[in-house]
Design a protein around this motif. Structure first.
Motif, PDB file in Angstrom:
ATOM      1  N   THR A  99       0.852  -1.187   0.000  1.00  0.00           N
ATOM      2  CA  THR A  99       0.000   0.000   0.000  1.00  0.00           C
ATOM      3  C   THR A  99       0.889   1.239   0.000  1.00  0.00           C
ATOM      4  O   THR A  99       2.075   1.156   0.344  1.00  0.00           O
ATOM      5  N   PRO A 100       0.352   2.405  -0.374  1.00  0.00           N
ATOM      6  CA  PRO A 100       1.167   3.627  -0.313  1.00  0.00           C
ATOM      7  C   PRO A 100       1.723   3.900   1.083  1.00  0.00           C
ATOM      8  O   PRO A 100       2.838   4.406   1.228  1.00  0.00           O
ATOM      9  N   ASP A 101       0.951   3.553   2.116  1.00  0.00           N
ATOM     10  CA  ASP A 101       1.395   3.787   3.486  1.00  0.00           C
ATOM     11  C   ASP A 101       2.499   2.832   3.920  1.00  0.00           C
ATOM     12  O   ASP A 101       3.172   3.072   4.929  1.00  0.00           O
ATOM     13  N   SER A 102       2.678   1.747   3.171  1.00  0.00           N
ATOM     14  CA  SER A 102       3.724   0.782   3.523  1.00  0.00           C
ATOM     15  C   SER A 102       4.777   0.689   2.423  1.00  0.00           C
ATOM     16  O   SER A 102       5.356  -0.371   2.192  1.00  0.00           O
ATOM     17  N   ALA A 103       5.019   1.815   1.751  1.00  0.00           N
ATOM     18  CA  ALA A 103       6.006   1.833   0.657  1.00  0.00           C
ATOM     19  C   ALA A 103       7.394   1.469   1.174  1.00  0.00           C
ATOM     20  O   ALA A 103       7.801   1.882   2.260  1.00  0.00           O
ATOM     21  N   ILE A 104       8.119   0.702   0.392  1.00  0.00           N
ATOM     22  CA  ILE A 104       9.462   0.271   0.746  1.00  0.00           C
ATOM     23  C   ILE A 104      10.455   1.356   0.350  1.00  0.00           C
ATOM     24  O   ILE A 104      10.494   1.782  -0.811  1.00  0.00           O
ATOM     25  N   VAL A 105      11.267   1.804   1.287  1.00  0.00           N
ATOM     26  CA  VAL A 105      12.260   2.831   1.000  1.00  0.00           C
ATOM     27  C   VAL A 105      13.457   2.206   0.286  1.00  0.00           C
ATOM     28  O   VAL A 105      14.047   1.237   0.777  1.00  0.00           O
ATOM     29  N   VAL A 106      13.795   2.736  -0.878  1.00  0.00           N
ATOM     30  CA  VAL A 106      14.957   2.273  -1.632  1.00  0.00           C
ATOM     31  C   VAL A 106      15.896   3.444  -1.869  1.00  0.00           C
ATOM     32  O   VAL A 106      15.477   4.605  -1.836  1.00  0.00           O
ATOM     33  N   ILE A 107      17.166   3.134  -2.121  1.00  0.00           N
ATOM     34  CA  ILE A 107      18.129   4.205  -2.387  1.00  0.00           C
ATOM     35  C   ILE A 107      18.455   4.319  -3.872  1.00  0.00           C
ATOM     36  O   ILE A 107      19.116   5.272  -4.282  1.00  0.00           O
ATOM     37  N   ASP A 108      18.018   3.354  -4.670  1.00  0.00           N
ATOM     38  CA  ASP A 108      18.128   3.483  -6.124  1.00  0.00           C
ATOM     39  C   ASP A 108      17.146   2.534  -6.786  1.00  0.00           C
ATOM     40  O   ASP A 108      16.553   1.673  -6.133  1.00  0.00           O
ATOM     41  N   ILE A 109      16.976   2.698  -8.070  1.00  0.00           N
ATOM     42  CA  ILE A 109      15.963   1.921  -8.791  1.00  0.00           C
ATOM     43  C   ILE A 109      16.358   0.458  -8.915  1.00  0.00           C
ATOM     44  O   ILE A 109      15.504  -0.431  -8.937  1.00  0.00           O
ATOM     45  N   ASP A 110      17.658   0.179  -8.980  1.00  0.00           N
ATOM     46  CA  ASP A 110      18.099  -1.210  -9.087  1.00  0.00           C
ATOM     47  C   ASP A 110      17.617  -2.042  -7.906  1.00  0.00           C
ATOM     48  O   ASP A 110      17.372  -3.248  -8.045  1.00  0.00           O
ATOM     49  N   GLU A 111      17.493  -1.423  -6.727  1.00  0.00           N
ATOM     50  CA  GLU A 111      17.011  -2.168  -5.565  1.00  0.00           C
ATOM     51  C   GLU A 111      15.586  -2.658  -5.793  1.00  0.00           C
ATOM     52  O   GLU A 111      15.222  -3.755  -5.356  1.00  0.00           O
ATOM     53  N   GLU A 112      14.777  -1.854  -6.471  1.00  0.00           N
ATOM     54  CA  GLU A 112      13.412  -2.279  -6.785  1.00  0.00           C
ATOM     55  C   GLU A 112      13.438  -3.548  -7.637  1.00  0.00           C
ATOM     56  O   GLU A 112      12.740  -4.533  -7.354  1.00  0.00           O
ATOM     57  N   TYR A 113      14.242  -3.514  -8.688  1.00  0.00           N
ATOM     58  CA  TYR A 113      14.283  -4.638  -9.614  1.00  0.00           C
ATOM     59  C   TYR A 113      14.887  -5.885  -8.960  1.00  0.00           C
ATOM     60  O   TYR A 113      14.480  -7.012  -9.244  1.00  0.00           O
ATOM     61  N   MET A 114      15.872  -5.688  -8.092  1.00  0.00           N
ATOM     62  CA  MET A 114      16.463  -6.823  -7.398  1.00  0.00           C
ATOM     63  C   MET A 114      15.424  -7.506  -6.513  1.00  0.00           C
ATOM     64  O   MET A 114      15.340  -8.739  -6.466  1.00  0.00           O
ATOM     65  N   LEU A 115      14.631  -6.709  -5.810  1.00  0.00           N
ATOM     66  CA  LEU A 115      13.621  -7.286  -4.933  1.00  0.00           C
ATOM     67  C   LEU A 115      12.583  -8.048  -5.740  1.00  0.00           C
ATOM     68  O   LEU A 115      12.197  -9.174  -5.381  1.00  0.00           O
ATOM     69  N   LEU A 116      12.132  -7.465  -6.834  1.00  0.00           N
ATOM     70  CA  LEU A 116      11.156  -8.153  -7.692  1.00  0.00           C
ATOM     71  C   LEU A 116      11.724  -9.487  -8.178  1.00  0.00           C
ATOM     72  O   LEU A 116      11.068 -10.529  -8.103  1.00  0.00           O
ATOM     73  N   ALA A 117      12.946  -9.434  -8.681  1.00  0.00           N
ATOM     74  CA  ALA A 117      13.545 -10.620  -9.280  1.00  0.00           C
ATOM     75  C   ALA A 117      13.706 -11.746  -8.268  1.00  0.00           C
ATOM     76  O   ALA A 117      13.405 -12.909  -8.555  1.00  0.00           O
ATOM     77  N   THR A 118      14.173 -11.427  -7.077  1.00  0.00           N
ATOM     78  CA  THR A 118      14.423 -12.474  -6.087  1.00  0.00           C
ATOM     79  C   THR A 118      13.149 -12.991  -5.448  1.00  0.00           C
ATOM     80  O   THR A 118      13.168 -14.008  -4.774  1.00  0.00           O
ATOM     81  N   GLN A 119      12.028 -12.311  -5.675  1.00  0.00           N
ATOM     82  CA  GLN A 119      10.747 -12.811  -5.181  1.00  0.00           C
ATOM     83  C   GLN A 119       9.915 -13.457  -6.293  1.00  0.00           C
ATOM     84  O   GLN A 119       8.749 -13.788  -6.090  1.00  0.00           O
ATOM     85  N   GLY A 120      10.529 -13.648  -7.455  1.00  0.00           N
ATOM     86  CA  GLY A 120       9.830 -14.310  -8.550  1.00  0.00           C
ATOM     87  C   GLY A 120       8.740 -13.478  -9.168  1.00  0.00           C
ATOM     88  O   GLY A 120       7.750 -13.995  -9.676  1.00  0.00           O
ATOM     89  N   LEU A 121       8.930 -12.146  -9.157  1.00  0.00           N
ATOM     90  CA  LEU A 121       7.939 -11.238  -9.710  1.00  0.00           C
ATOM     91  C   LEU A 121       8.457 -10.606 -10.989  1.00  0.00           C
ATOM     92  O   LEU A 121       9.639 -10.268 -11.086  1.00  0.00           O
ATOM     93  N   GLU A 122       7.584 -10.419 -11.953  1.00  0.00           N
ATOM     94  CA  GLU A 122       7.940  -9.781 -13.221  1.00  0.00           C
ATOM     95  C   GLU A 122       7.171  -8.476 -13.376  1.00  0.00           C
ATOM     96  O   GLU A 122       5.940  -8.461 -13.338  1.00  0.00           O
ATOM     97  N   ARG A 123       7.904  -7.391 -13.555  1.00  0.00           N
ATOM     98  CA  ARG A 123       7.285  -6.075 -13.703  1.00  0.00           C
ATOM     99  C   ARG A 123       6.479  -5.995 -14.992  1.00  0.00           C
ATOM    100  O   ARG A 123       6.936  -6.385 -16.057  1.00  0.00           O
ATOM    101  N   THR A 124       5.257  -5.464 -14.891  1.00  0.00           N
ATOM    102  CA  THR A 124       4.430  -5.264 -16.075  1.00  0.00           C
ATOM    103  C   THR A 124       4.232  -3.776 -16.362  1.00  0.00           C
ATOM    104  O   THR A 124       4.318  -3.351 -17.512  1.00  0.00           O
ATOM    105  N   THR A 125       3.934  -2.990 -15.338  1.00  0.00           N
ATOM    106  CA  THR A 125       3.808  -1.543 -15.507  1.00  0.00           C
ATOM    107  C   THR A 125       4.506  -0.835 -14.355  1.00  0.00           C
ATOM    108  O   THR A 125       4.695  -1.410 -13.283  1.00  0.00           O
TER     109      THR A 125
END
Length: 267
Positions: free
Chosen positions: A190-216
């Motif tokens: 949720t917006p209230d539980s947004a994960i704080v990242v220090i760069d965009i690569d951290e977002e993609y790393m988290l998605l990848a290691t959790q078996g998630l594929e970005r669509t939008t």
């Protein structure tokens, strides 16, 4: 180690055709028998997507909603140098969240410099089983950014292949600690539980290691800060879910750099 490779797909972005390689799973066995999923192919795809920059790299920061005060961003409880010294000395029980946040306060912090050329060379070397070259490039990345998760993953994989299990465990444990500090910060659902990242690569790393594929991916506001809203498909269940990432730290750094540049150019 098991490998599961799915087909290469192609995506058009601003008239540019970019190849997006989907998942290659590889497991690293650590001394404590926990397994870290290495997703080199999906990392490559996500990072190569810098040519098709995500919304948070293209759009201006949105203003907070009327009456919405920005919630304070987390700060490190220790200096980057002190934490890094402990880590290099073999203390793998450091606070990895503090390490990431402390790095974001150093002069070397450049959240929108993804070292694309270096990382491309590193990935190609790993794919070609040229671990000496891959390690040299990874070392050059870690020399100025010891919180780069992909460089630690590549180092762990190559050192494992070369039989240097002690150093493979070091880099694998650091990668796992960094990832866990992102994952456990908040749910991101949720917006209230947004994960704080220090760069965009951290977002993609988290998605990848959790078996998630970005669509939008789109830019929004969470708690008065800019945030990336990513809709991702779970490869196992096929379900789509939104994830919210607070990008206030990289945006703040970019804004300060722009103001500094404008001041320097002012007669």
């Amino acid at each position: 180690s098991a490998t599961d490779t799915t087909p290469v797909i192609t995506k058009r972005c601003s008239g540019l055709m970019t190849s997006w390689t989907r998942v290659t799973h590889r497991s690293l066995i650590m001394k404590n028998s926990t397994r870290l999923v290495v997703v080199t192919a999906v990392i490559s795809a996500a990072s190569a997507g810098n040519a098709c920059a995500p919304a948070s790299m293209r759009a201006p920061s949105p203003a907070p909603a009327p009456g919405e005060a920005a919630t304070p961003l987390p700060r490190s409880t220790a200096s980057y140098d002190s934490l890094l010294a402990r880590l290099r000395a073999g203390d793998l029980m450091i606070d990895y969240l503090s390490l990431r946040l402390a790095y974001a306060e150093t002069p070397e912090y450049a959240p929108y410099d993804s070292r694309i050329e270096s990382k491309t060379a590193m990935r190609k070397a790993l794919t070609a089983s040229d671990c000496r070259t891959a390690l040299n490039v990874a070392d050059s990345i870690l020399a100025t950014n010891y919180v780069d998760i992909e460089a630690h993953i590549v180092s762990a994989e190559c050192m494992n292949r070369l039989g240097d299990h002690a150093n493979a465990n070091h880099h694998g444990t650091v990668a796992r600690g960094l990832l866990e500090s992102i994952r456990s910060y908040a749910s991101g659902r949720t917006p209230d539980s947004a994960i704080v990242v220090i760069d965009i690569d951290e977002e993609y790393m988290l998605l990848a290691t959790q078996g998630l594929e970005r669509t939008t991916q789109a830019l929004s506001t969470c708690g008065g800060h800019p945030c990336d809203v990513i809709h991702a498909v779970d490869r196992r269940s096929g379900k789509t879910q939104p994830l919210y990432f607070n990008v206030g730290i990289p945006f703040g750094s970019f804004g300060r750099a722009m103001r500094k540049d404008t001041t320097a150019r002012t007669p």
